[in-house]
Design a protein around this motif. Structure first.
Motif, mmCIF file in Angstrom:
data_model
loop_
_atom_site.group_PDB
_atom_site.id
_atom_site.type_symbol
_atom_site.label_atom_id
_atom_site.label_comp_id
_atom_site.label_asym_id
_atom_site.label_seq_id
_atom_site.Cartn_x
_atom_site.Cartn_y
_atom_site.Cartn_z
ATOM 1 N N ALA A 68 -1.794 10.364 -13.512
ATOM 2 C CA ALA A 68 -1.774 9.517 -14.708
ATOM 3 C C ALA A 68 -0.373 9.517 -15.329
ATOM 4 C CB ALA A 68 -2.815 10.009 -15.714
ATOM 5 N N ALA A 69 0.213 10.714 -15.475
ATOM 6 C CA ALA A 69 1.548 10.819 -16.082
ATOM 7 C C ALA A 69 2.584 10.080 -15.227
ATOM 8 C CB ALA A 69 1.931 12.294 -16.249
ATOM 9 N N VAL A 70 2.531 10.298 -13.915
ATOM 10 C CA VAL A 70 3.514 9.674 -13.018
ATOM 11 C C VAL A 70 3.328 8.148 -12.997
ATOM 12 C CG1 VAL A 70 4.218 9.497 -10.582
ATOM 13 C CG2 VAL A 70 3.882 11.745 -11.620
ATOM 14 N N ASP A 71 2.077 7.685 -13.000
ATOM 15 C CA ASP A 71 1.810 6.237 -13.042
ATOM 16 C C ASP A 71 2.469 5.592 -14.250
ATOM 17 O OD1 ASP A 71 0.307 5.997 -10.812
ATOM 18 O OD2 ASP A 71 -1.632 5.760 -11.820
ATOM 19 N N VAL A 72 2.248 6.208 -15.422
ATOM 20 C CA VAL A 72 2.790 5.616 -16.648
ATOM 21 C C VAL A 72 4.329 5.633 -16.599
ATOM 22 C CG1 VAL A 72 2.937 5.842 -19.149
ATOM 23 C CG2 VAL A 72 0.781 6.300 -18.017
ATOM 24 N N LEU A 73 4.892 6.764 -16.203
ATOM 25 C CA LEU A 73 6.362 6.889 -16.189
ATOM 26 C C LEU A 73 6.995 5.878 -15.232
ATOM 27 C CD1 LEU A 73 6.639 10.801 -16.189
ATOM 28 C CD2 LEU A 73 7.320 9.291 -18.067
ATOM 29 N N THR A 74 6.422 5.755 -14.039
ATOM 30 C CA THR A 74 7.041 4.851 -13.050
ATOM 31 C C THR A 74 6.812 3.379 -13.446
ATOM 32 O OG1 THR A 74 5.071 5.065 -11.672
ATOM 33 C CG2 THR A 74 6.912 6.420 -11.081
ATOM 34 N N THR A 75 5.598 3.054 -13.915
ATOM 35 C CA THR A 75 5.322 1.658 -14.292
ATOM 36 C C THR A 75 6.267 1.201 -15.398
ATOM 37 O OG1 THR A 75 3.013 1.972 -13.720
ATOM 38 C CG2 THR A 75 3.510 0.083 -15.108
ATOM 39 N N LYS B 98 7.386 9.035 -5.997
ATOM 40 C CA LYS B 98 6.720 7.790 -6.444
ATOM 41 C C LYS B 98 7.724 6.829 -7.083
ATOM 42 C CE LYS B 98 2.936 5.352 -7.508
ATOM 43 N NZ LYS B 98 2.272 5.399 -8.777
ATOM 44 N N LEU B 99 8.615 7.356 -7.920
ATOM 45 C CA LEU B 99 9.587 6.466 -8.559
ATOM 46 C C LEU B 99 10.480 5.818 -7.496
ATOM 47 C CD1 LEU B 99 10.684 5.210 -11.145
ATOM 48 C CD2 LEU B 99 12.109 7.228 -11.492
ATOM 49 N N GLY B 100 10.899 6.607 -6.511
ATOM 50 C CA GLY B 100 11.716 6.064 -5.414
ATOM 51 C C GLY B 100 10.975 4.966 -4.663
ATOM 52 N N GLU B 101 9.695 5.191 -4.397
ATOM 53 C CA GLU B 101 8.905 4.185 -3.661
ATOM 54 C C GLU B 101 8.768 2.905 -4.476
ATOM 55 O OE1 GLU B 101 6.041 7.253 -1.133
ATOM 56 O OE2 GLU B 101 5.223 6.218 -2.899
ATOM 57 N N GLU B 102 8.497 3.072 -5.761
ATOM 58 C CA GLU B 102 8.303 1.883 -6.617
ATOM 59 C C GLU B 102 9.607 1.099 -6.783
ATOM 60 O OE1 GLU B 102 5.291 0.738 -7.854
ATOM 61 O OE2 GLU B 102 4.502 2.292 -6.531
#
Ligand code: KG4
Ligand code: ZN
Length: 375
Positions: free
Chosen positions: A275-282, A311-315
């Motif tokens: 959840a935290a990573v989703d919000v940060l990357t989005t 995840k941030l790199g992928e996005e």
């Protein structure tokens, strides 16, 4: 320009750190970076106790100076400039490093520079920052300046630590615009609080990440835990993590009998981290689409989180045109004085001769500020 020797000090929270580096026009070489962590001391209290931290800094700092000098093969008389974190942070802790730095600057009659703690985190990317193509954990500490890592302005930096969650836009060196930030808890603070709720150790970030890794799809999915992604679609670049933390609390209150169940704990940790990573990357991708940076960076203690790094790199790859993605080397993600040295190198090289001369009087005027602003 000849090479100058920089002595840098960081005591803003619970790490006492001193680095010795050599700086010339476009190169900085970290010769030593001694970090003494007080984590074990504060673990008993479940968080950093400011006066206890200050007492430990006082106890340790002379020895850390000796260690940093001997590891770099330098003497105090070789030092040309001194830099120190003067905020933000815990005032009792900041004052120890600041007074130590002031005394040295006065005695040696050398320039003294105050450096913002978050500026240090951001600049840790400028030495040994890792591009998305490489995606490995660099062990290098002596590397060329930004050019060799193709860091280009404007930069959009996601700052994630125990005290900060911010999206910072930099049009040039030392020009900061905060385009979004947390309205309540910092993301590192949320990790720490979740670890406390689950009683899995301190500091919470690495503990939560470790348990999340143990999650096994086949057996642990049964709990079907789902947490909210606060503000993920909000019409701005701000964040909120206190609701997410409360969701974890309610979940555990519902299932008190499972609180020691490893499979339940790893399910919570994984869903919380997702959840935290989703919000940060989005939010970072959304801001990048608005501000069109040429480089995306990650900085602060939570940048040690592997899921976030990946995840941030992928996005970035998936959603943005070709762009530089930079993450700090793993050994510079937490609080350390090498990152302060790197920021000092870039600052000092931009100062006029007069400003450098004036900095020799900073020992008498530099103040600690718990809420020091980045811009
Ligand atoms: O930058 P930092 O060392 O200190 C501050 O300036 O606050 O950041 C500390 C924060 C803590 O909240 C810690 O739990 C978190 O960084 N952290 C992590 C990880 N390693 C440290 N959070 C998530 N995953 C990690 N692997
Ligand atoms: Zn920090």
């Amino acid at each position: 320009m000849s090479t100058i020797t920089i002595l840098s000090i960081e005591t803003s929270c619970d790490e006492t750190s001193i680095a010795i580096s050599e700086s010339s026009n476009n190169t900085i070489k970290i010769l030593s970076n001694i970090v003494s962590s007080q984590v074990k001391l504060h673990a008993a209290w479940g968080g950093v106790v400011p006066n206890l931290a200050a007492r430990e800094h006082v106890k340790n700092i002379p020895k850390i100076l000796d260690d940093a000098l001997s590891a770099s093969n330098k003497k105090l008389s070789d030092v040309d400039i001194i830099s120190v974190v003067n905020g933000p942070g815990l005032i009792p802790a900041l004052l120890v490093g600041l007074n130590f730095a002031k005394t040295l600057a006065y005695k040696l009659n050398k320039p003294l520079l105050g450096i913002h703690h978050i500026e240090g985190h951001i600049y840790s990317n400028f030495v040994g920052g890792i591009s998305n193509d490489e995606f490995l954990i660099s062990k290098q500490t002596s590397i060329q300046n930004s050019k060799s890592y193709q860091i280009e302005f404007p930069i959009l930096c996601l700052v994630v630590s125990g005290g900060h969650t911010q999206l910072v836009l930099m049009k040039d060196h030392f020009e900061y615009e905060i385009v979004g930030q947390t309205l309540d808890d910092a993301v590192g603070e949320a990790f720490d609080k979740v670890a406390r709720i689950l009683d899995i150790g301190y500091p919470g970030g690495p503990a939560v990440a470790e348990h999340a890794k143990k999650f096994q799809m086949a057996s642990d999915e049964k709990f079907k835990i789902k947490f909210p992604r606060p503000m993920i679609y909000s019409d701005n670049f701000d964040f909120s993590f206190s609701g997410l933390k409360t969701a974890v609390l309610y979940e555990t209150k519902k299932n008190i009998d499972l609180i020691k169940n490893e499979s339940y704990i790893s399910s919570i940790c994984r869903e919380f981290q997702n959840a935290a990573v989703d919000v940060l990357t989005t939010k970072t991708i959304k801001a990048a689409k608005m501000f069109h940076p040429k480089t995306i960076m990650l900085a602060g203690g939570v940048s040690a989180n592997t899921e976030l790094r990946i995840k941030l790199g992928e996005e970035v790859n998936k959603n943005l045109p070709p762009i530089v993605y930079c993450i700090p080397p793993m050994d510079l993600t937490g609080d350390n004085a090498a990152m302060i040295a790197i920021a000092t190198h870039f600052r000092y090289n931009r100062m006029t001769t007069q400003e450098k001369e004036l900095a020799k009087d900073s020992w008498s005027s530099l103040q600690a500020d718990a809420n020091l602003k980045l811009n």
